[in-house]
Write a protein that holds these residues in place. Structure first.
Motif, PDB file in Angstrom:
ATOM      1  N   SER A 204     -26.976  23.511 105.372  1.00  0.00           N
ATOM      2  CA  SER A 204     -27.763  22.729 106.329  1.00  0.00           C
ATOM      3  C   SER A 204     -26.949  22.487 107.580  1.00  0.00           C
TER       4      SER A 204
ATOM      5  N   THR B 223     -16.109  32.175 111.344  1.00  0.00           N
ATOM      6  CA  THR B 223     -14.790  31.666 110.962  1.00  0.00           C
ATOM      7  C   THR B 223     -13.699  32.346 111.788  1.00  0.00           C
TER       8      THR B 223
ATOM      9  N   ASP C  60     -14.615  33.943  98.690  1.00  0.00           N
ATOM     10  CA  ASP C  60     -14.509  33.168  99.930  1.00  0.00           C
ATOM     11  C   ASP C  60     -13.561  33.833 100.923  1.00  0.00           C
TER      12      ASP C  60
ATOM     13  N   LYS D 231     -26.486  16.482 101.976  1.00  0.00           N
ATOM     14  CA  LYS D 231     -27.430  16.739 103.073  1.00  0.00           C
ATOM     15  C   LYS D 231     -27.789  15.453 103.820  1.00  0.00           C
TER      16      LYS D 231
ATOM     17  N   ALA E  99     -24.974  14.460 106.011  1.00  0.00           N
ATOM     18  CA  ALA E  99     -24.957  15.324 107.199  1.00  0.00           C
ATOM     19  C   ALA E  99     -26.030  14.868 108.184  1.00  0.00           C
TER      20      ALA E  99
ATOM     21  N   VAL F 153     -22.701  19.016 112.313  1.00  0.00           N
ATOM     22  CA  VAL F 153     -22.549  18.899 110.859  1.00  0.00           C
ATOM     23  C   VAL F 153     -22.835  20.222 110.165  1.00  0.00           C
ATOM     24  N   SER F 154     -22.299  20.351 108.950  1.00  0.00           N
ATOM     25  CA  SER F 154     -22.848  21.337 108.030  1.00  0.00           C
ATOM     26  C   SER F 154     -22.700  20.780 106.617  1.00  0.00           C
ATOM     27  N   ALA F 155     -23.664  21.087 105.767  1.00  0.00           N
ATOM     28  CA  ALA F 155     -23.645  20.632 104.375  1.00  0.00           C
ATOM     29  C   ALA F 155     -24.031  21.801 103.502  1.00  0.00           C
ATOM     30  N   PHE F 156     -23.277  21.995 102.435  1.00  0.00           N
ATOM     31  CA  PHE F 156     -23.580  23.144 101.569  1.00  0.00           C
ATOM     32  C   PHE F 156     -23.082  22.890 100.162  1.00  0.00           C
ATOM     33  N   PRO F 157     -23.772  23.491  99.190  1.00  0.00           N
ATOM     34  CA  PRO F 157     -23.361  23.333  97.797  1.00  0.00           C
ATOM     35  C   PRO F 157     -22.465  24.473  97.361  1.00  0.00           C
TER      36      PRO F 157
ATOM     37  N   TYR G 263     -22.630  26.809  94.515  1.00  0.00           N
ATOM     38  CA  TYR G 263     -23.575  27.111  93.458  1.00  0.00           C
ATOM     39  C   TYR G 263     -22.891  27.764  92.288  1.00  0.00           C
ATOM     40  N   GLY G 264     -22.871  27.059  91.174  1.00  0.00           N
ATOM     41  CA  GLY G 264     -22.389  27.654  89.941  1.00  0.00           C
ATOM     42  C   GLY G 264     -23.592  27.793  89.044  1.00  0.00           C
TER      43      GLY G 264
ATOM     44  N   ALA H 264     -16.653  26.954 110.961  1.00  0.00           N
ATOM     45  CA  ALA H 264     -16.028  27.211 109.652  1.00  0.00           C
ATOM     46  C   ALA H 264     -17.094  27.631 108.647  1.00  0.00           C
ATOM     47  N   ARG H 265     -16.915  28.804 108.023  1.00  0.00           N
ATOM     48  CA  ARG H 265     -17.889  29.328 107.054  1.00  0.00           C
ATOM     49  C   ARG H 265     -17.207  29.626 105.731  1.00  0.00           C
ATOM     50  N   TYR H 266     -16.474  28.648 105.228  1.00  0.00           N
ATOM     51  CA  TYR H 266     -15.793  28.808 103.941  1.00  0.00           C
ATOM     52  C   TYR H 266     -15.809  27.447 103.267  1.00  0.00           C
ATOM     53  N   GLN H 267     -15.401  27.447 101.997  1.00  0.00           N
ATOM     54  CA  GLN H 267     -15.429  26.190 101.254  1.00  0.00           C
ATOM     55  C   GLN H 267     -14.368  25.224 101.762  1.00  0.00           C
TER      56      GLN H 267
ATOM     57  N   TYR I 293     -11.196  23.136 101.051  1.00  0.00           N
ATOM     58  CA  TYR I 293     -10.080  23.143 100.103  1.00  0.00           C
ATOM     59  C   TYR I 293      -9.189  21.906 100.227  1.00  0.00           C
TER      60      TYR I 293
END
Lengths: 395, 196
Positions: free
Chosen positions: A174, A274, A357, B29, B32, B42-46, B48-49, B70-73, B75
């Protein structure tokens, strides 16, 4: 109007604003929330379209083809195995010159099962005659769907488009999105004006049998010319869209700090997002690096890639899929475009398959490898797999 | 005491730990959305497992004064929010948390008591479960604590106004909007802050 939307909600909004009359789709993770959102729009009366539930993706595309043949806009969405199952119908859609627009959420192909991002699914469809655009944020998802209708529907083009987003990284993330005003989109797109359609008053056949001496080859040649025209028209449409909606898209390749760069990373999709942060950090430390984010993979931006090669000493091509050819697809196309135009080194970095990732740390190591090659003037190896388990170099 | 980190020149990263069904993804969410309503990017993301009820779920929220690329988890989060204290031990909730970062836990225990279990300086606790049950959010056995804990986060972090959190909840909660907003307010008023 600004809203917080996921990539998939953005895709649904892009479809809604473009006013397709038929949506036919079959659910598959991670695409499903696109068609769920569209189903809600239709059920709530916010979108005037017929929603056709089908038993497979093959049928979804068949339904879109039939509907578009009657002279209306259509939309669908899929991922991975769904896209693969559509393959036959994808070639039909482009050959029948129907400017269908489809969202594709990049997902890895099994086995082993993985629902995470990987661009093999769309790369495997690169020869189907569809225009392919890769996006890096949710704004670009919504905007690209609208632009794709405009470009594809031009009578000198008449080709379908895939608007592609990385699974989860965009599809389920989002962020703030500026939703274009409906009136402005209506004005920008205009009423759908089909070049031909099924009409009982003017009976005609489509897709008939053609003997080898008949115009089959000419049909394919015309598609090739249309893809060439798409190159020119896209530039115009993007420019017009930027002006009307206050955006800043480069038509084919978004270049970031490529002027004076010793090495430039060529990427598709969210890796480019990124990578821009990494470039800023590394520039701050004196490393002259840049990013070229390829937006359109079909038509491929041959001239733009050649121009970037003129400005720099080395290209590192990051692929989020592999093709068992001479390297992965973006690399192979980049190198092919450059053959005979430059002798700067070009290296392929394969990374992030199955949703692994891609962190700034990994990208920084890749940039440093690229800088080393740019100094030496020759690649150590053509294809490097980055981030394999147990490989300490990239972790 | 407001336990906020200095902001302005860098991105703030928040990680949520919960169990499937508790609303961790929705919490990421709504938070955010609240930041967004205060003109932040903002960005919000899960992450997913396996999507199963009761299984550990991780979700993330990023906030910045400039567009987020930023497009990574995440850490090395600045904040960790734990919706279910039973995850502690099963999941390394402190993993990567910045030394000066803060962890907020849904528990009846005090921050001092939690320090015996978690080796971290800045701990805040709130009994979001009791608050959620009181406001009839979810069931007695499976209360939905995600909105209450956001109220506690607003107080702990000072990053967002409680009024904005309540407005974001009213707009985003799929049901019982006002009850959810009031749960957040109650948690805001009752969070226990520990640390230097």
């Amino acid at each position: 109007m600004k809203m917080i939307l996921t990539g998939n909600e953005s895709a649904a909004w892009g479809a809604r604003l473009s006013r397709p009359k038929v949506v036919a789709a079959y659910p598959i993770t991670p695409q499903t929330s696109i068609i769920e959102t569209i189903a809600s729009f239709i059920a709530n009366g916010e979108m005037d379209a017929r929603y056709i539930r089908v038993e497979s993706e093959h049928s979804a595309m068949a339904a879109c083809i039939a509907a578009q043949n009657t002279g209306v806009r259509t939309f669908t969405a899929t991922s991975a195995h769904g896209l693969a199952l559509m393959h036959e119908m994808l070639i039909w859609a482009s050959g029948a010159r129907l400017p269908i627009v489809m969202s594709v959420v990049n997902r890895a192909m099994a086995p082993p099962w993985s629902v995470w991002t990987d661009q093999l699914d769309t790369m495997a469809q690169r020869d189907t005659g569809w225009i392919q655009i890769y996006t890096e944020n949710n704004q670009e998802v919504i905007d690209s769907i609208i632009m794709s209708y405009k470009i594809g529907e031009k009578h000198n083009i008449l080709l379908p488009s895939m608007v592609i987003e990385d699974a989860f990284i965009l599809s389920h993330t989002s962020e703030g999105v500026d939703i274009p005003e409906q009136e402005k989109v209506d004005e920008f797109l205009g009423e759908y004006d089909p070049a031909f359609k099924l009409d009982p008053d003017e009976p005609a056949g489509f897709g008939s049998l053609i003997m080898p001496e008949g115009p089959y080859m000419e049909f394919r040649y015309k598609m090739a010319l249309a893809m060439e025209d798409a190159r020119k028209e896209t530039g115009e449409v993007v420019k017009e869209f930027n002006e009307i909606f206050g955006r800043n898209y480069s038509p084919f390749v978004e270049e970031y700090r490529t002027e004076d760069a010793d090495a430039v990373m060529v990427v598709l999709g969210t890796i480019g997002s990124t990578a821009k942060d990494v470039v800023d950090n590394m520039r701050g430390e004196g490393y002259k690096v840049g990013v070229a984010r390829v937006r359109y993979f079909r038509p491929f931006p041959v001239e733009e890639i050649r121009n970037i090669a003129r400005k720099t000493n080395m290209l590192g091509v990051a692929d989020r899929s592999y093709s068992f050819g001479p390297g992965a697809n973006l690399y192979a196309e980049t190198k092919s475009s450059l053959y005979g135009f430059t002798d700067i080194p070009v290296k392929n970095y394969v990374m992030g398959l199955g949703g692994r990732d891609i962190t700034p740390k990994i990208l920084e190591k890749v940039f440093k490898d690229m800088l080393l090659i740019s100094k030496k003037g020759v690649v150590d190896k053509e294809v490097e797999w980055v981030g394999l388990q147990g490989d300490e170099r990239w972790s | 005491m407001i336990m906020s980190l200095p902001i302005g020149d860098r991105m703030i990263e928040i990680r949520f730990h919960g169990r499937g069904g508790q609303g961790s993804v929705m919490a990421s969410k709504i938070l955010a959305k609240a930041f967004f309503m205060e003109e932040k990017y903002v960005s919000a993301f899960p992450y997913y497992g396996v999507e199963r009820r009761g299984a550990p779920v991780t979700a993330f929220t990023r906030m910045d004064d400039k567009p987020i690329r930023a497009r990574y988890q995440i850490y090395e989060p600045d904040y960790v929010i734990v919706l279910d204290a039973s995850l502690i031990g099963a999941v390394d909730v402190l993993k990567g948390l910045k030394k000066d970062g803060y962890i907020l836990i849904n528990t009846i225990k005090s921050p001092e008591e939690m320090k015996k279990v978690l080796n971290h300086k800045n701990i805040a606790t709130v009994d979001a479960t009791t608050i959620a049950i009181k406001h009839h959010l979810g069931s007695q056995t499976a209360p939905i604590v995600n909105t209450a804990i956001l109220g506690a986060f607003a107080r702990m972090s000072g990053l967002v106004k409680i009024e904005t959190i309540m407005d974001a909840i009213r707009q985003a909660a799929p049901a019982k909007q006002e009850e959810n907003a009031l749960a957040a307010k109650e948690a805001y008023e009752n969070v226990k802050l520990g640390g230097d």
